[in-house]
Design an enzyme around this catalytic site. Structure first.
Site, PDB file in Angstrom:
ATOM      1  N   ASN A 174     -10.290  -3.111  -4.944  1.00 11.30           N
ATOM      2  CA  ASN A 174      -9.538  -2.157  -5.793  1.00 11.30           C
ATOM      3  C   ASN A 174     -10.087  -2.141  -7.218  1.00 11.30           C
ATOM      4  OD1 ASN A 174      -6.307  -3.014  -4.334  1.00 11.30           O
ATOM      5  ND2 ASN A 174      -7.642  -1.300  -3.827  1.00 11.30           N
ATOM      6  N   ASP A 184       0.830  -1.198   0.000  1.00 10.99           N
ATOM      7  CA  ASP A 184       0.000   0.000   0.000  1.00 10.99           C
ATOM      8  C   ASP A 184       0.872   1.259   0.000  1.00 10.99           C
ATOM      9  OD1 ASP A 184      -2.371   1.333  -0.071  1.00 10.99           O
ATOM     10  OD2 ASP A 184      -2.745   1.208   2.081  1.00 10.99           O
TER      11      ASP A 184
HETATM   12  C1  IPE Z   1      -1.342   0.257  -3.490  1.00 16.69           C
HETATM   13  O1  IPE Z   1      -1.287   1.605  -3.608  1.00 16.69           O
HETATM   14  C2  IPE Z   1      -1.514  -0.431  -4.810  1.00 16.69           C
HETATM   15  C3  IPE Z   1      -2.904  -0.792  -5.127  1.00 16.69           C
HETATM   16  C4  IPE Z   1      -3.870  -0.890  -4.254  1.00 16.69           C
HETATM   17  C5  IPE Z   1      -3.210  -1.064  -6.517  1.00 16.69           C
HETATM   18  P1  IPE Z   1      -2.558   2.538  -3.509  1.00 16.69           P
HETATM   19  O2  IPE Z   1      -3.045   2.812  -4.882  1.00 16.69           O
HETATM   20  O3  IPE Z   1      -3.596   1.974  -2.582  1.00 16.69           O
HETATM   21  O4  IPE Z   1      -1.894   3.834  -2.888  1.00 16.69           O
HETATM   22  P2  IPE Z   1      -2.503   4.849  -1.838  1.00 16.69           P
HETATM   23  O5  IPE Z   1      -3.039   4.070  -0.674  1.00 16.69           O
HETATM   24  O6  IPE Z   1      -3.570   5.608  -2.549  1.00 16.69           O
HETATM   25  O7  IPE Z   1      -1.339   5.692  -1.464  1.00 16.69           O
HETATM   26 MG    MG Z   2      -4.105   2.292  -0.654  1.00 18.52          MG
END
Ligand code: IPE
Ligand code: MG
Length: 215
Positions: free
Chosen positions: A50, A2
């Protein structure tokens, strides 16, 4: 893994840039883990939830998955690393699925190391998927029959590490995490270093695991 988005935003860059740099760290960090004695690592690239992000971000991340397999394929073979993508891959374009299947097929004979990428993965999905497969083959589901069909099979993580500052599991390996150790780091994923991994492993080594027993 993350923190890609926040890392990029702190530099005035796009979230995409964060994913690109984050993705480029995966294989490097996997190698550090193997040097420290870890045989199996699963990197949580994309959760079921996601997948509700916008189409541009989802498709960018799926392209990163493809390019990173292409980039590291010969190294996976040369180092006898069994590669697997776990999760619901039904939404991926055929071209990417073919690349994943090719890498999985060419490395399935290896047992020295396991590198798994969790993509469109959720613990809920994993349990439901395993239950559906188990009922096709067994009259009654018990612990062993369900475990057999989980995406990790019977291998559960000893240690789960989350970067990015939040202390939550976000639907990662819910069943398998029953007795895992947890470490939560404030560091954003693209910033993770060899030294961080060494500290994580040292902390893990210093934890007495009891599995419900008295020791
Ligand atoms: C982690 O980074 C990667 C994925 C979930 C694809 P994020 O996209 O969640 O990054 P933040 O939490 O917004 O910083
Ligand atoms: Mg994230």
């Amino acid at each position: 893994m993350d923190g890609n988005g926040r890392w990029a935003e702190s530099l005035g860059q796009s979230r995409q840039y964060g994913h690109q740099v984050g993705s480029s760290r995966v294989y490097e960090i996997f190698k550090v883990c193997t040097e420290l004695g870890c045989k199996t690592a699963t990197f949580f690239a994309m959760s079921s939830e996601n997948m509700n992000r916008n189409e541009t971000e989802i498709s960018f991340i799926s392209q990163l998955l493809k390019s990173s397999i292409n980039e590291h394929f010969s190294d996976l073979v040369n180092n006898k690393i069994k590669f697997k993508v776990i999760g619901d891959l039904s939404s991926l374009p055929n071209k990417i699925l073919e690349i994943i299947q090719h890498a999985e097929n060419e490395t399935k004979k290896f047992s020295r190391y396991n590198l798994n990428i969790a993509y469109n993965y959720g613990g809920h999905w994993d349990i439901i998927n395993a239950a559906n497969l188990a009922v096709l083959n067994h009259k009654q589901i018990n612990y062993e029959t369900l475990c057999k069909y989980l995406s990790t099979s019977v291998n559960y993580p000893d240690l789960i590490v989350r970067t990015g500052g939040y202390k939550r599991l976000s639907n990662f390996m819910l069943w398998q995490a029953a007795y895992s150790e947890f470490q939560f780091l404030d560091i954003l994923w693209p910033d993770i270093s060899k030294n961080d991994i060494e500290c994580i492993f040292d902390n893990y080594e210093n934890t007495q695991r009891k599995f419900g027993l008295v020791k």
